[in-house]
Design a protein around this motif. Structure first.
Motif, PDB file in Angstrom:
ATOM      1  N   ALA A  34       0.916  -1.440  -0.179  1.00 28.95           N
ATOM      2  CA  ALA A  34       0.209   0.121  -0.134  1.00 28.95           C
ATOM      3  C   ALA A  34       0.756   1.265  -0.026  1.00 28.95           C
ATOM      4  CB  ALA A  34      -0.918   0.117   1.040  1.00 28.95           C
ATOM      5  N   PHE A  35       2.228   1.332   1.236  1.00 31.11           N
ATOM      6  CA  PHE A  35       2.834   2.560   0.729  1.00 31.11           C
ATOM      7  C   PHE A  35       3.360   2.679  -0.491  1.00 31.11           C
ATOM      8  CE2 PHE A  35       7.124   3.246   1.015  1.00 31.11           C
ATOM      9  CZ  PHE A  35       7.266   4.922   1.872  1.00 31.11           C
ATOM     10  N   ASP A  95      13.256   0.468  -4.640  1.00 35.42           N
ATOM     11  CA  ASP A  95      12.801   2.012  -3.608  1.00 35.42           C
ATOM     12  C   ASP A  95      12.872   2.053  -2.953  1.00 35.42           C
ATOM     13  OD1 ASP A  95      15.637   2.500  -5.873  1.00 35.42           O
ATOM     14  OD2 ASP A  95      14.131   3.507  -7.109  1.00 35.42           O
ATOM     15  N   HIS A  96      11.638   2.123  -3.013  1.00 35.83           N
ATOM     16  CA  HIS A  96      10.605   2.056  -2.028  1.00 35.83           C
ATOM     17  C   HIS A  96      10.530   0.792  -0.672  1.00 35.83           C
ATOM     18  CE1 HIS A  96       8.005   5.232  -3.335  1.00 35.83           C
ATOM     19  NE2 HIS A  96       8.300   5.036  -5.184  1.00 35.83           N
ATOM     20  N   THR A 147     -11.500   1.106   8.946  1.00 36.87           N
ATOM     21  CA  THR A 147     -10.496   0.139   8.889  1.00 36.87           C
ATOM     22  C   THR A 147      -9.117  -0.407   8.490  1.00 36.87           C
ATOM     23  OG1 THR A 147     -10.255   1.167   6.812  1.00 36.87           O
ATOM     24  CG2 THR A 147     -12.251   0.728   6.412  1.00 36.87           C
ATOM     25  N   ASN A 148      -8.300   0.149   9.520  1.00 31.04           N
ATOM     26  CA  ASN A 148      -6.986   0.780   9.324  1.00 31.04           C
ATOM     27  C   ASN A 148      -6.257   0.120   8.463  1.00 31.04           C
ATOM     28  OD1 ASN A 148      -5.760   0.690  11.473  1.00 31.04           O
ATOM     29  ND2 ASN A 148      -5.256  -1.806  11.269  1.00 31.04           N
ATOM     30  N   GLU A 149      -7.063   1.566   7.132  1.00 31.17           N
ATOM     31  CA  GLU A 149      -6.451   0.675   5.391  1.00 31.17           C
ATOM     32  C   GLU A 149      -5.084   2.175   6.162  1.00 31.17           C
ATOM     33  OE1 GLU A 149      -7.219   1.496   0.489  1.00 31.17           O
ATOM     34  OE2 GLU A 149      -9.297   1.777   2.897  1.00 31.17           O
ATOM     35  N   LEU A 150      -4.034   2.023   5.202  1.00 28.24           N
ATOM     36  CA  LEU A 150      -3.645   2.932   4.737  1.00 28.24           C
ATOM     37  C   LEU A 150      -3.570   3.597   4.551  1.00 28.24           C
ATOM     38  CD1 LEU A 150       0.185   3.619   5.940  1.00 28.24           C
ATOM     39  CD2 LEU A 150       1.220   2.924   4.212  1.00 28.24           C
ATOM     40  N   ILE A 151      -3.611   4.668   4.323  1.00 31.98           N
ATOM     41  CA  ILE A 151      -4.029   6.033   3.134  1.00 31.98           C
ATOM     42  C   ILE A 151      -2.863   7.332   3.227  1.00 31.98           C
ATOM     43  CG2 ILE A 151      -6.473   5.588   3.870  1.00 31.98           C
ATOM     44  CD1 ILE A 151      -6.229   8.611   5.658  1.00 31.98           C
ATOM     45  N   GLY A 169      -3.030   9.380  -0.255  1.00 30.37           N
ATOM     46  CA  GLY A 169      -3.366   8.472  -1.252  1.00 30.37           C
ATOM     47  C   GLY A 169      -4.404   9.673  -1.700  1.00 30.37           C
ATOM     48  N   GLU A 170      -4.717   9.364  -3.431  1.00 23.27           N
ATOM     49  CA  GLU A 170      -5.200  10.189  -3.950  1.00 23.27           C
ATOM     50  C   GLU A 170      -6.386  10.160  -4.302  1.00 23.27           C
ATOM     51  OE1 GLU A 170      -4.272  10.563  -8.344  1.00 23.27           O
ATOM     52  OE2 GLU A 170      -2.863  10.250  -7.854  1.00 23.27           O
ATOM     53  N   GLN A 171      -7.243   8.942  -3.359  1.00 29.40           N
ATOM     54  CA  GLN A 171      -8.487   8.079  -3.469  1.00 29.40           C
ATOM     55  C   GLN A 171      -8.800   8.883  -2.260  1.00 29.40           C
ATOM     56  OE1 GLN A 171      -7.557   3.962  -2.953  1.00 29.40           O
ATOM     57  NE2 GLN A 171      -9.447   4.370  -1.628  1.00 29.40           N
TER      58      GLN A 171
END
Length: 182
Positions: A26-27, A52-53, A76-80, A102-104
């Motif tokens: 996700a990152f 790289d990431h 949701t405990n989602e990484l945003i 994140g864009e969304q």
């Protein structure tokens, strides 16, 4: 003390947490989005490789002078997104902050919530008197968010960033401990 225990690293809709290896995918996705490449740093916006990431991700540690958090949506405990405290100057009691959403999830208040939570962390747990940040003059949504958080414009570096075929200003913002209202 109960207030601090309840609200530690927790905003209205987000929490700031240490990321784990399960967050790497996700990152990488968030950091590879066009807006992240074009709006988040002043490097040539060439997409980084997964390696790289991954290398950067593996270097994150609580034993360093920089503090790098994942921004997680509470329900949701989602990484945003991510945010960080870096370039701490202990002698002068200053630091820089940065954030990437994140864009969304942009335009929904998550960035402002995360920045307020990060500011709260800095002023309550680090002996810092002034938080600084830099933003590209064309990033008007970020500028509005930073001003909502209490940051004041302190200066402009003219024609500092080259994007979209021309030069843009880099706007400098600061927030003093005495100005922070939580």
């Amino acid at each position: 003390m109960d207030h601090y225990m309840k609200n530690f690293l927790s905003g209205q809709a987000i929490t700031l947490q240490q990321m784990t290896s399960s967050d790497l995918e996700a990152f990488v996705k968030i950091e590879g989005e066009k807006k992240s490449l074009l709006f988040a740093n002043d490097e040539i916006p060439f997409p980084k490789t997964f390696e790289d990431h991954s290398s950067f991700f593996q270097s994150i540690s609580a034993k360093k002078e920089d503090f790098f958090f994942g921004i997680f949506e509470k329900s949701t405990n989602e990484l945003i997104g991510t945010c960080a405290v870096f370039s701490i100057n202990w002698q002068n009691s200053t630091c820089f902050v940065g954030i990437s959403i994140g864009e969304q999830w942009q335009g929904k208040g998550f960035g402002t919530d995360a920045m307020k939570t990060l500011i709260d962390f800095i002023f309550n747990y680090i002996a810092i008197n002034k938080i600084k940040l830099q933003v590209f003059s064309f990033n008007t949504a970020a500028i509005r968010s930073y001003e909502k958080c209490g940051f004041s414009k302190e200066g402009i570096l003219r024609n500092e960033i080259f994007r979209f075929g021309k030069f843009y200003d880099l706007v400098l913002y600061g927030l003093l401990r005495g100005e922070w209202t939580h």
